[in-house]
Motif scaffolding. Structure first.
Motif, PDB file in Angstrom:
ATOM      1  N   GLY A  35     -94.150   8.640 -12.119  1.00 31.19           N
ATOM      2  CA  GLY A  35     -94.123   9.602 -10.617  1.00 31.19           C
ATOM      3  C   GLY A  35     -94.372  10.696 -10.124  1.00 31.19           C
ATOM      4  N   LEU A  36     -94.016  11.612 -11.028  1.00 26.92           N
ATOM      5  CA  LEU A  36     -94.261  12.524 -10.732  1.00 26.92           C
ATOM      6  C   LEU A  36     -95.517  12.777 -11.084  1.00 26.92           C
ATOM      7  CD1 LEU A  36     -91.187  14.538 -13.172  1.00 26.92           C
ATOM      8  CD2 LEU A  36     -92.292  14.465 -10.355  1.00 26.92           C
ATOM      9  N   ALA A  37     -96.242  12.353 -11.601  1.00 27.10           N
ATOM     10  CA  ALA A  37     -98.059  12.742 -11.362  1.00 27.10           C
ATOM     11  C   ALA A  37     -98.518  11.939 -10.071  1.00 27.10           C
ATOM     12  CB  ALA A  37     -98.576  12.299 -12.746  1.00 27.10           C
ATOM     13  N   ALA A  38     -97.863  11.409  -9.981  1.00 29.53           N
ATOM     14  CA  ALA A  38     -98.320  10.175  -9.481  1.00 29.53           C
ATOM     15  C   ALA A  38     -98.303  10.831  -7.858  1.00 29.53           C
ATOM     16  CB  ALA A  38     -97.902   8.979  -8.744  1.00 29.53           C
ATOM     17  N   ALA A  39     -96.817  11.856  -7.651  1.00 36.88           N
ATOM     18  CA  ALA A  39     -96.840  12.446  -6.539  1.00 36.88           C
ATOM     19  C   ALA A  39     -97.301  13.815  -6.337  1.00 36.88           C
ATOM     20  CB  ALA A  39     -94.984  12.890  -6.430  1.00 36.88           C
ATOM     21  N   THR A  40     -98.046  13.772  -7.371  1.00 33.69           N
ATOM     22  CA  THR A  40     -98.538  15.405  -7.366  1.00 33.69           C
ATOM     23  C   THR A  40    -100.102  15.141  -6.913  1.00 33.69           C
ATOM     24  OG1 THR A  40     -97.238  16.592  -9.147  1.00 33.69           O
ATOM     25  CG2 THR A  40     -99.817  17.547  -8.240  1.00 33.69           C
ATOM     26  N   VAL A  41    -100.624  13.944  -7.128  1.00 32.09           N
ATOM     27  CA  VAL A  41    -101.709  13.626  -6.967  1.00 32.09           C
ATOM     28  C   VAL A  41    -101.907  13.344  -5.429  1.00 32.09           C
ATOM     29  CG1 VAL A  41    -103.615  11.755  -7.189  1.00 32.09           C
ATOM     30  CG2 VAL A  41    -102.669  12.582  -9.148  1.00 32.09           C
ATOM     31  N   GLY A  42    -101.033  12.768  -4.748  1.00 36.10           N
ATOM     32  CA  GLY A  42    -100.503  11.967  -3.896  1.00 36.10           C
ATOM     33  C   GLY A  42    -100.581  13.066  -2.627  1.00 36.10           C
ATOM     34  N   LEU A  43    -100.245  14.328  -2.995  1.00 40.65           N
ATOM     35  CA  LEU A  43     -99.866  15.587  -2.042  1.00 40.65           C
ATOM     36  C   LEU A  43    -101.195  16.374  -1.772  1.00 40.65           C
ATOM     37  CD1 LEU A  43     -96.052  15.893  -3.082  1.00 40.65           C
ATOM     38  CD2 LEU A  43     -96.452  15.361  -0.954  1.00 40.65           C
ATOM     39  N   VAL A  44    -101.838  16.105  -2.563  1.00 43.64           N
ATOM     40  CA  VAL A  44    -103.140  17.400  -2.265  1.00 43.64           C
ATOM     41  C   VAL A  44    -102.795  17.813  -1.331  1.00 43.64           C
ATOM     42  CG1 VAL A  44    -105.638  16.952  -2.230  1.00 43.64           C
ATOM     43  CG2 VAL A  44    -104.388  15.211  -4.037  1.00 43.64           C
ATOM     44  N   VAL A  55     -93.144  20.590 -12.337  1.00 45.55           N
ATOM     45  CA  VAL A  55     -93.373  21.147 -14.010  1.00 45.55           C
ATOM     46  C   VAL A  55     -93.132  21.558 -15.209  1.00 45.55           C
ATOM     47  CG1 VAL A  55     -95.395  22.872 -15.418  1.00 45.55           C
ATOM     48  CG2 VAL A  55     -96.292  22.036 -12.995  1.00 45.55           C
ATOM     49  N   PRO A  56     -91.287  21.794 -14.766  1.00 42.38           N
ATOM     50  CA  PRO A  56     -90.471  22.208 -16.651  1.00 42.38           C
ATOM     51  C   PRO A  56     -90.080  21.276 -16.639  1.00 42.38           C
ATOM     52  CG  PRO A  56     -90.104  23.852 -14.430  1.00 42.38           C
ATOM     53  CD  PRO A  56     -91.505  23.031 -13.915  1.00 42.38           C
ATOM     54  N   PRO A  57     -90.137  19.702 -16.501  1.00 42.65           N
ATOM     55  CA  PRO A  57     -89.751  18.962 -16.944  1.00 42.65           C
ATOM     56  C   PRO A  57     -90.531  18.008 -17.581  1.00 42.65           C
ATOM     57  CG  PRO A  57     -89.144  18.554 -14.656  1.00 42.65           C
ATOM     58  CD  PRO A  57     -89.645  20.010 -14.443  1.00 42.65           C
ATOM     59  N   VAL A  58     -91.832  18.034 -17.187  1.00 41.31           N
ATOM     60  CA  VAL A  58     -92.644  17.590 -18.071  1.00 41.31           C
ATOM     61  C   VAL A  58     -92.936  18.097 -18.772  1.00 41.31           C
ATOM     62  CG1 VAL A  58     -95.306  17.066 -17.469  1.00 41.31           C
ATOM     63  CG2 VAL A  58     -93.944  17.021 -15.955  1.00 41.31           C
ATOM     64  N   LEU A  59     -93.249  19.934 -19.300  1.00 37.76           N
ATOM     65  CA  LEU A  59     -93.181  20.149 -20.762  1.00 37.76           C
ATOM     66  C   LEU A  59     -92.086  19.853 -21.461  1.00 37.76           C
ATOM     67  CD1 LEU A  59     -94.276  23.834 -18.790  1.00 37.76           C
ATOM     68  CD2 LEU A  59     -95.798  22.550 -20.436  1.00 37.76           C
ATOM     69  N   ARG A  60     -90.355  19.801 -20.857  1.00 35.13           N
ATOM     70  CA  ARG A  60     -89.367  19.658 -21.800  1.00 35.13           C
ATOM     71  C   ARG A  60     -89.757  18.393 -22.298  1.00 35.13           C
ATOM     72  NH1 ARG A  60     -83.364  18.254 -19.274  1.00 35.13           N
ATOM     73  NH2 ARG A  60     -82.777  17.938 -21.288  1.00 35.13           N
ATOM     74  N   SER A  61     -90.416  17.117 -21.560  1.00 29.65           N
ATOM     75  CA  SER A  61     -90.700  15.624 -22.581  1.00 29.65           C
ATOM     76  C   SER A  61     -91.955  16.421 -23.342  1.00 29.65           C
ATOM     77  CB  SER A  61     -92.028  15.594 -21.418  1.00 29.65           C
ATOM     78  OG  SER A  61     -90.905  14.991 -20.063  1.00 29.65           O
ATOM     79  N   PHE A  62     -92.433  17.298 -23.756  1.00 28.57           N
ATOM     80  CA  PHE A  62     -92.975  17.343 -25.178  1.00 28.57           C
ATOM     81  C   PHE A  62     -92.541  17.607 -26.533  1.00 28.57           C
ATOM     82  CE2 PHE A  62     -97.384  19.532 -22.622  1.00 28.57           C
ATOM     83  CZ  PHE A  62     -97.671  18.187 -21.665  1.00 28.57           C
ATOM     84  N   ALA A  76     -99.262  13.334 -17.647  1.00 34.00           N
ATOM     85  CA  ALA A  76     -98.425  13.248 -16.480  1.00 34.00           C
ATOM     86  C   ALA A  76     -99.210  14.919 -15.765  1.00 34.00           C
ATOM     87  CB  ALA A  76     -97.445  13.456 -15.959  1.00 34.00           C
ATOM     88  N   LEU A  77     -98.993  15.510 -17.189  1.00 30.14           N
ATOM     89  CA  LEU A  77     -99.346  17.143 -16.782  1.00 30.14           C
ATOM     90  C   LEU A  77    -100.924  17.476 -16.796  1.00 30.14           C
ATOM     91  CD1 LEU A  77     -97.595  20.197 -16.639  1.00 30.14           C
ATOM     92  CD2 LEU A  77     -98.114  20.366 -18.941  1.00 30.14           C
ATOM     93  N   TYR A  78    -101.760  16.564 -17.413  1.00 30.12           N
ATOM     94  CA  TYR A  78    -103.344  16.289 -17.251  1.00 30.12           C
ATOM     95  C   TYR A  78    -103.239  16.306 -15.362  1.00 30.12           C
ATOM     96  CZ  TYR A  78    -108.174  15.451 -17.657  1.00 30.12           C
ATOM     97  OH  TYR A  78    -108.989  14.672 -16.874  1.00 30.12           O
ATOM     98  N   ASN A  79    -102.409  15.667 -15.081  1.00 30.73           N
ATOM     99  CA  ASN A  79    -103.208  15.190 -14.023  1.00 30.73           C
ATOM    100  C   ASN A  79    -102.485  15.732 -12.285  1.00 30.73           C
ATOM    101  OD1 ASN A  79    -104.153  11.771 -13.858  1.00 30.73           O
ATOM    102  ND2 ASN A  79    -102.483  11.637 -14.621  1.00 30.73           N
ATOM    103  N   MET A  80    -101.511  16.451 -12.856  1.00 31.88           N
ATOM    104  CA  MET A  80    -100.818  17.677 -11.673  1.00 31.88           C
ATOM    105  C   MET A  80    -101.781  18.958 -12.180  1.00 31.88           C
ATOM    106  SD  MET A  80     -97.219  18.077 -13.216  1.00 31.88           S
ATOM    107  CE  MET A  80     -95.918  16.450 -12.661  1.00 31.88           C
ATOM    108  N   ALA A  81    -102.578  20.030 -13.290  1.00 29.52           N
ATOM    109  CA  ALA A  81    -103.421  20.301 -13.639  1.00 29.52           C
ATOM    110  C   ALA A  81    -104.748  20.208 -13.481  1.00 29.52           C
ATOM    111  CB  ALA A  81    -103.383  21.242 -14.774  1.00 29.52           C
ATOM    112  N   LYS A  82    -104.994  18.905 -12.550  1.00 34.13           N
ATOM    113  CA  LYS A  82    -106.391  18.869 -12.623  1.00 34.13           C
ATOM    114  C   LYS A  82    -106.176  18.841 -10.710  1.00 34.13           C
ATOM    115  CE  LYS A  82    -110.022  15.438 -12.718  1.00 34.13           C
ATOM    116  NZ  LYS A  82    -110.333  14.003 -13.649  1.00 34.13           N
ATOM    117  N   VAL A  83    -105.126  18.174 -10.563  1.00 33.02           N
ATOM    118  CA  VAL A  83    -105.452  18.563  -8.636  1.00 33.02           C
ATOM    119  C   VAL A  83    -104.743  20.147  -8.167  1.00 33.02           C
ATOM    120  CG1 VAL A  83    -103.584  17.998  -6.937  1.00 33.02           C
ATOM    121  CG2 VAL A  83    -104.487  15.942  -8.513  1.00 33.02           C
TER     122      VAL A  83
END
Length: 166
Positions: A35-44, A55-62, A76-83
């Protein structure tokens, strides 16, 4: 987007983080990451202000014990970084640290996902005028003490990339 819209987006992202990405249930965590990754892509165009929230909760998931959660965190982080591209550089040290650990992950799917994320981060850093090379060298020097061969290979790949940048 108006201030009201941004407030609603913030509330939705906060809910995804609190109730899903940080949930004790692994399926909820996976869903939260997606959901976080999709929201990032959708909020261009408007997502940059939300990066410190998501980003912090995604990093915590590692560090999650469930390999599928770690895999989805990479995705998720890939999609965030790509955008985000250059707007992602302020998170570089934490992402590098996490990727360093994931390079030795026991799950090959997580290793592959981390490798794809690593390639994207290398591209972003190579193109960024905001990347702090001196700070990175300090971080790299600290990591060179690790004896794991996968981590060492990861570190050498970063040295090679930075050596190739004019």
């Amino acid at each position: 987007a108006g201030a009201g819209d941004l407030n609603r987006v913030h509330a939705l992202l906060s809910l995804l983080v609190r109730d899903y990405a940080l949930s004790p249930l692994s399926n909820h965590r996976k869903g939260g990451l997606i959901g976080l990754a999709a929201a990032t892509v959708g909020l261009v165009g408007n997502f940059v202000v939300f990066l410190p929230l998501i980003v912090p909760p995604v990093l915590r998931s590692f560090d999650d014990t469930d390999s599928r959660v770690r895999y989805y965190a990479c995705e998720a982080l890939y999609n965030m970084a790509k955008v985000a591209r250059d707007d992602f550089v302020p998170f570089f040290n934490d992402v590098f640290d996490a990727l360093c650990k994931l390079s030795a992950d026991v799950d090959p799917n997580v290793q592959n996902a981390a490798h794809l994320l690593d390639k994207l981060i290398k591209d972003i850093v190579s193109e960024s005028p905001h990347f702090d090379l001196i700070e990175f060298i300090t971080l790299l020097r600290q990591r060179l003490q690790v004896r794991n061969p996968y981590v060492r290979q990861f570190l050498v790949s970063w040295i090679a990339v930075l050596d190739s940048v004019p």
